[in-house]
Design an enzyme around this catalytic site. Structure first.
Site, PDB file in Angstrom:
ATOM      1  N   GLU A   1     -10.977  -0.557  -5.310  1.00 47.36           N
ATOM      2  CA  GLU A   1      -9.998   0.111  -6.188  1.00 47.36           C
ATOM      3  C   GLU A   1     -10.310  -0.155  -7.658  1.00 47.36           C
ATOM      4  O   GLU A   1      -9.410  -0.367  -8.466  1.00 47.36           O
ATOM      5  CB  GLU A   1      -8.578  -0.352  -5.824  1.00 47.36           C
ATOM      6  CG  GLU A   1      -8.227  -0.236  -4.359  1.00 47.36           C
ATOM      7  CD  GLU A   1      -8.328   1.197  -3.796  1.00 47.36           C
ATOM      8  OE1 GLU A   1      -8.579   2.141  -4.571  1.00 47.36           O
ATOM      9  OE2 GLU A   1      -8.187   1.356  -2.571  1.00 47.36           O
TER      10      GLU A   1
ATOM     11  N   GLY B   1       0.833  -1.203   0.000  1.00 52.20           N
ATOM     12  CA  GLY B   1       0.000   0.000   0.000  1.00 52.20           C
ATOM     13  C   GLY B   1       0.860   1.241   0.000  1.00 52.20           C
ATOM     14  O   GLY B   1       1.780   1.372   0.824  1.00 52.20           O
ATOM     15  N   TYR B   2       0.570   2.154  -0.917  1.00 52.79           N
ATOM     16  CA  TYR B   2       1.345   3.403  -1.009  1.00 52.79           C
ATOM     17  C   TYR B   2       0.464   4.637  -0.869  1.00 52.79           C
ATOM     18  O   TYR B   2       0.968   5.762  -0.800  1.00 52.79           O
ATOM     19  CB  TYR B   2       2.095   3.468  -2.351  1.00 52.79           C
ATOM     20  CG  TYR B   2       1.171   3.372  -3.551  1.00 52.79           C
ATOM     21  CD1 TYR B   2       0.794   2.135  -4.067  1.00 52.79           C
ATOM     22  CD2 TYR B   2       0.646   4.517  -4.153  1.00 52.79           C
ATOM     23  CE1 TYR B   2      -0.067   2.045  -5.153  1.00 52.79           C
ATOM     24  CE2 TYR B   2      -0.206   4.429  -5.241  1.00 52.79           C
ATOM     25  CZ  TYR B   2      -0.561   3.187  -5.733  1.00 52.79           C
ATOM     26  OH  TYR B   2      -1.429   3.102  -6.810  1.00 52.79           O
ATOM     27  N   GLY B   3      -0.846   4.439  -0.829  1.00 54.04           N
ATOM     28  CA  GLY B   3      -1.780   5.573  -0.790  1.00 54.04           C
ATOM     29  C   GLY B   3      -2.831   5.353   0.282  1.00 54.04           C
ATOM     30  O   GLY B   3      -2.501   5.206   1.465  1.00 54.04           O
ATOM     31  N   SER B   4      -4.083   5.287  -0.154  1.00 54.23           N
ATOM     32  CA  SER B   4      -5.168   5.151   0.830  1.00 54.23           C
ATOM     33  C   SER B   4      -5.045   3.867   1.640  1.00 54.23           C
ATOM     34  O   SER B   4      -5.556   3.785   2.762  1.00 54.23           O
ATOM     35  CB  SER B   4      -6.534   5.220   0.126  1.00 54.23           C
ATOM     36  OG  SER B   4      -6.646   4.173  -0.804  1.00 54.23           O
TER      37      SER B   4
HETATM   38  C1  BEZ Z   1      -2.605   2.022  -2.300  1.00 51.23           C
HETATM   39  O1  BEZ Z   1      -2.690   2.670  -1.279  1.00 51.23           O
HETATM   40  O2  BEZ Z   1      -1.735   1.163  -2.436  1.00 51.23           O
HETATM   41  C2  BEZ Z   1      -3.566   2.217  -3.387  1.00 51.23           C
HETATM   42  C3  BEZ Z   1      -3.759   3.485  -3.861  1.00 51.23           C
HETATM   43  C4  BEZ Z   1      -4.670   3.677  -4.877  1.00 51.23           C
HETATM   44  C5  BEZ Z   1      -5.390   2.596  -5.376  1.00 51.23           C
HETATM   45  C6  BEZ Z   1      -5.170   1.348  -4.886  1.00 51.23           C
HETATM   46  C7  BEZ Z   1      -4.252   1.146  -3.869  1.00 51.23           C
END
Ligand code: BEZ
Length: 189
Positions: free
Chosen positions: A99, A25-28
């Site tokens: 997603e 996970g890199y975002g939400s």
């Molecule tokens: C994430 O946090 O890895 C992520 C961000 C955007 C869409 C799907 C996953």
């Protein structure tokens, strides 16, 4: 590629033989953990950087007024640090739906803080997806984010929670911080 990528993701990898799978996970996924996990560990992937270059029609915007959310862009020499979760494969049913707005799952090598490496899945919205917005100046992105809202809430909440989550991980991401810098005065003026 269609707006809704959930059906494509179901076909992409056969996870039925896996007892558990690492998810990067890199975002939400750093601050909104609405799925069960067996273990979580900070990790990084090489050659990628996070960018607010993806449109959001279903969470932080609407089809008429898309918000701006993260995707990963290939950037040789860069390292993207985030949180890795070891999950049961059935968790992807929920995540593929969450997603679904242009993101495809890819296997990638993950490196943990102690140097251990594992393969893991990551969701990336590639440039050929229908909701991709592409690059813009960070001040322009901040204004766009300040003005956007969708069923999951204000786009600014996404940016601010992400920046806080990254700081808790010890990560200061220049792209995220520049947008935050331009965004804060717009929210409190
Ligand atoms: C994430 O946090 O890895 C992520 C961000 C955007 C869409 C799907 C996953």
């Amino acid at each position: 590629m269609p707006h809704d990528t959930s059906a494509i993701n179901k076909q992409r990898q056969d996870l039925s033989q896996h007892q558990s799978v690492w998810l990067f996970g890199y975002g939400s996924l750093i601050y909104k953990v609405d799925f069960p996990f067996l273990e979580r560990r900070p990790a990084y992937i090489e050659g990628w950087s996070r960018r607010f270059w993806q449109g959001s029609h279903d969470h932080r915007g609407t089809p008429e007024r898309p918000g701006r959310v993260l995707t990963l862009i290939e950037t040789p020499g860069e390292r993207c640090t985030g949180m890795a979760y070891r999950v049961s494969p059935d968790v992807f049913e929920h995540l593929d739906h969450r997603e679904k707005n242009g993101y495809l799952r890819f296997f990638t090598p993950l490196t943990f803080a102690d140097g251990e490496q594992q393969q893991g899945l990551v969701y990336i919205a590639t440039e050929d997806n229908a909701a991709f917005l592409g690059p813009a100046d960070e001040a322009v992105i901040a204004k766009h984010i300040a003005e956007s809202e969708g069923p999951s809430g204000k786009n600014s909440e996404y940016l601010l929670k992400l920046a806080d989550g990254l700081r808790e991980l010890g990560v200061i991401d220049p792209h995220v911080e520049k947008i935050r810098h331009h965004l804060l005065p717009l929210l409190f003026s």
